[in-house]
Design a protein around this motif. Structure first.
Motif, short mmCIF file in Angstrom:
data_model
loop_
_atom_site.label_atom_id
_atom_site.label_comp_id
_atom_site.label_asym_id
_atom_site.label_seq_id
_atom_site.Cartn_x
_atom_site.Cartn_y
_atom_site.Cartn_z
N GLU A 155 7.84 -0.69 -12.64
CA GLU A 155 9.27 -0.73 -12.95
C GLU A 155 10.04 -0.33 -11.71
N TRP A 156 11.18 -0.99 -11.48
CA TRP A 156 12.03 -0.65 -10.34
C TRP A 156 13.35 -0.05 -10.79
N ARG A 157 13.58 -0.07 -12.10
CA ARG A 157 14.82 0.50 -12.63
C ARG A 157 14.56 1.09 -13.99
N GLN A 158 15.01 2.33 -14.18
CA GLN A 158 15.11 2.91 -15.51
C GLN A 158 16.57 3.31 -15.71
N ASP A 159 17.31 2.44 -16.33
CA ASP A 159 18.73 2.65 -16.61
C ASP A 159 19.50 2.91 -15.30
N ARG A 160 19.93 4.15 -15.06
CA ARG A 160 20.75 4.45 -13.89
C ARG A 160 19.95 4.94 -12.68
N ALA A 205 26.29 -3.99 -15.59
CA ALA A 205 25.14 -3.23 -15.09
C ALA A 205 23.86 -4.06 -15.11
N SER A 206 23.82 -5.09 -15.95
CA SER A 206 22.62 -5.94 -16.01
C SER A 206 22.33 -6.65 -14.69
N LEU A 207 23.35 -6.75 -13.80
CA LEU A 207 23.09 -7.34 -12.49
C LEU A 207 22.00 -6.57 -11.75
N LEU A 208 21.90 -5.27 -12.00
CA LEU A 208 20.89 -4.46 -11.32
C LEU A 208 19.47 -4.82 -11.75
N ASP A 209 19.33 -5.47 -12.91
CA ASP A 209 17.99 -5.92 -13.31
C ASP A 209 17.46 -6.98 -12.37
N THR A 210 18.36 -7.76 -11.73
CA THR A 210 17.88 -8.80 -10.83
C THR A 210 17.28 -8.21 -9.56
N TYR A 211 17.58 -6.95 -9.26
CA TYR A 211 17.01 -6.29 -8.07
C TYR A 211 15.48 -6.28 -8.14
N GLY A 212 14.93 -5.67 -9.17
CA GLY A 212 13.48 -5.64 -9.31
C GLY A 212 12.89 -7.01 -9.61
N LYS A 213 13.65 -7.82 -10.37
CA LYS A 213 13.15 -9.16 -10.71
C LYS A 213 12.94 -9.99 -9.46
N GLU A 214 13.81 -9.80 -8.46
CA GLU A 214 13.69 -10.55 -7.20
C GLU A 214 12.71 -9.89 -6.23
N ARG A 215 12.88 -8.57 -6.05
CA ARG A 215 12.15 -7.89 -4.99
C ARG A 215 10.68 -7.70 -5.33
N ARG A 216 10.36 -7.41 -6.57
CA ARG A 216 8.96 -7.10 -6.88
C ARG A 216 8.02 -8.27 -6.58
N ARG A 265 29.71 -17.27 -12.64
CA ARG A 265 29.41 -16.90 -14.03
C ARG A 265 28.19 -15.99 -14.09
N ASP A 266 27.16 -16.32 -13.31
CA ASP A 266 25.95 -15.49 -13.28
C ASP A 266 26.27 -14.07 -12.84
N LEU A 267 27.23 -13.92 -11.93
CA LEU A 267 27.59 -12.60 -11.44
C LEU A 267 28.38 -11.79 -12.46
N SER A 268 29.11 -12.46 -13.32
CA SER A 268 30.04 -11.75 -14.20
C SER A 268 29.56 -11.63 -15.64
N GLU A 269 28.49 -12.32 -15.99
CA GLU A 269 28.04 -12.30 -17.40
C GLU A 269 26.83 -11.38 -17.58
#
Length: 519
Positions: A277-282, A325-336, A515-519
């Motif tokens: 995991e790369w993110r747990q909430d905050r 805040a869901s944009l931060l989920d793309t961090y681990g989805k991309e980087r891992r 849209r991807d950035l704002s939804e």
């Protein structure tokens, strides 16, 4: 709250992330347990992505003074024969910088820390031991024993990024497990400063001695700095520190006492590990806290700085309320996945070097040479780094997930690298001319996100916010031609969201990106 973002750990990843956020006006509280830089040898290589980040921080010229070109890597087999060769592609350089450099890490880190001191939103606390952390729906907190105090002080923020190293106490307390990529090898790293008259007798390029008796590496670093890395064998000491009288016998093949001065040495176990995991909430992980990469591609530090670059612009948007805040989920989805693929490539190179069985090593030599038709060909190092393959990209468009080229460009009042002209927001680059209505639509969409429209090779028109530029060496033009596209949409971290065949199709793609950035 004390800050917008808390960063724990001020190695290269934490320091660069703090600087990228601070430049955006984000309040950062950064903590490190050491009173100064980590004193033992670590990274020796950086690449063009790292230099592009240094350019964004306004310190690339200072960093470059402490670098030298990364020389070709020659892999030598059991009989000393060439079995593999890596090098960097010649100019013109795709990202505006040479693809690979060797560098002086202490000088590099001091330049970044000096930059932090210039950024008013960033507060730095050294000799600060984080003893606990927590979070709720509104934010995060840490309790810290600050320098000279016995009682813990609480700091609060909206998000926290743990950059606290491979052993990461924060990752451990969060209960985040590591995926084992099945590489754990003990090596000794020795840095030496060589006398001028001895330098000419040493190899003039990087050498991987793929010898079963003791696999070793020799690296040419800036000035008279040279590095040796040697695999530790059964029976060797695994102490983190080696006295000089144990080091000289290991180095006698190359140097003897009097040929130079031993600077520093350390034993490490090279690992291939990545957090599940790369993110747990905050709370997020970055750098070695999220992954550990063996050094055989000189990508360990670069991986962490990619984390920082990926995360900085996303945190900025979330903190500003421009993205959920869901944009931060793309961090681990991309980087891992990117980290795993890069690490596995590094491990593959490591297995070439680390083979201890003489017969298997001999077969390896024959196979590697045969794969090149009997004549070893040079492989470009940067071609071994993958693009992003998932996350916030239009994966079905050619070039998506790759890096936007950075040519040297000229306008009526500017000449230099592309990023210095355009900044690092959302950018749309169009090859050739646009009709007035399409240009107006692009400008309207980009105005809403603070982006920039760039036209390459078009006739300049007055009265619009479009940047019209001429590029030198046709780096961007050739790249467009290779993709068969005329429009590219780039993210603030220089990664390509997607490409389109026509300007009209590019409008729809840009609308989807926003849209991807704002939804």
């Amino acid at each position: 709250m004390n800050a917008d973002v808390i960063i724990v750990g001020l190695g290269p990843t934490g320091a660069v992330l703090a600087a990228l956020l601070g430049q955006r006006g984000i309040r950062v509280a950064a903590f490190d347990r050491l009173p100064d830089l980590y004193p033992l040898p670590r990274a020796i290589g950086l690449d063009h992505e790292v230099m592009r980040i240094m350019q964004e921080l306004g310190i690339a010229d200072k960093v470059q003074k402490h670098t030298a070109p990364y020389r070709p890597s020659e892999y030598r087999g059991t009989e000393g024969q060439l079995i593999k060769r890596l090098d960097m592609a010649p100019p013109p350089f795709h990202l505006g910088w040479a693809p690979n450099y060797v560098f002086d890490q202490p000088a590099f880190e001091r330049i970044i820390r000096a930059r932090l001191l210039q950024l008013e939103p960033v507060q730095v606390h050294l000799e600060a031991n984080v003893v606990s952390e927590g979070q709720n729906a509104d934010g995060v907190w840490i309790d810290v024993n600050l320098r000279g105090t016995e009682q813990a002080t609480r700091f609060t923020a909206k998000y926290m990024v743990a950059c606290d190293g491979g052993a990461s106490p924060i990752r451990t307390r969060l209960g985040i497990a590591l995926e084992d990529l099945n590489f754990h090898e003990p090596w000794l790293v020795v840095d030496a400063l060589i006398n001028e008259e001895k330098l000419a007798e040493l190899p003039q390029t990087q050498v991987q001695y793929c010898e079963p008796d003791r696999p070793s590496t020799f690296v040419v670093l800036p000035g008279n700095h040279r590095r040796w890395e040697m695999m530790l064998l059964p029976g060797d000491s695994l102490s983190p520190e080696f006295p000089e009288d144990e080091l000289w016998p290991l180095l006698e093949r190359w140097i003897k006492p009097g040929d130079g001065k031993l600077w520093r040495a350390a034993a490490y176990r090279f690992h291939g590990l990545v957090a599940n995991e790369w993110r747990q909430d905050r709370i997020l992980l970055a750098g070695d806290a999220a992954h550990m990469t063996p050094p055989f591609m000189a990508q360990g530090m670069a991986q962490g700085l990619r984390d920082a670059q990926n995360l900085a612009w996303k945190l900025d948007r979330v903190l500003a309320g421009a993205s959920p805040a869901s944009l931060l989920d793309t961090y681990g989805k991309e980087r891992r996945p990117h980290v795993i693929e890069t690490t596995l490539t590094s491990i593959e190179l490591g297995r070439v070097i680390c083979e201890r069985d003489p017969e298997v090593a001999r077969q390896r030599d024959e196979r590697l040479v045969a794969e090149h038709g009997g004549q070893v060909r040079t492989v470009f190092r940067q071609n071994m780094i993958p693009p992003l393959k998932c996350g916030l990209i239009a994966a079905d468009s050619p070039g998506a997930g790759s890096l936007l080229p950075q040519p040297n460009v000229r306008t009526s009042n500017f000449e230099g690298r592309l990023d210095d002209l355009t900044g690092r927001g959302v950018r749309v680059v169009v090859l050739g001319d646009l009709d007035t209505a399409t240009e107006a639509r692009y400008l309207s969409l980009l105005d809403a996100c603070g982006g920039t429209l760039i036209r390459v090779g078009s006739s300049a028109q007055t009265g619009t916010a479009t940047l019209h530029l001429h590029e030198f060496d046709a780096v961007m033009t050739r790249w467009f031609a290779s993709l068969g596209r005329s429009v590219v949409i780039a993210r603030p971290d220089n990664y390509v969201y997607g490409t389109a065949r026509t300007p009209a199709a590019g409008i729809g793609m840009l609308e989807q990106f926003l849209r991807d950035l704002s939804e």
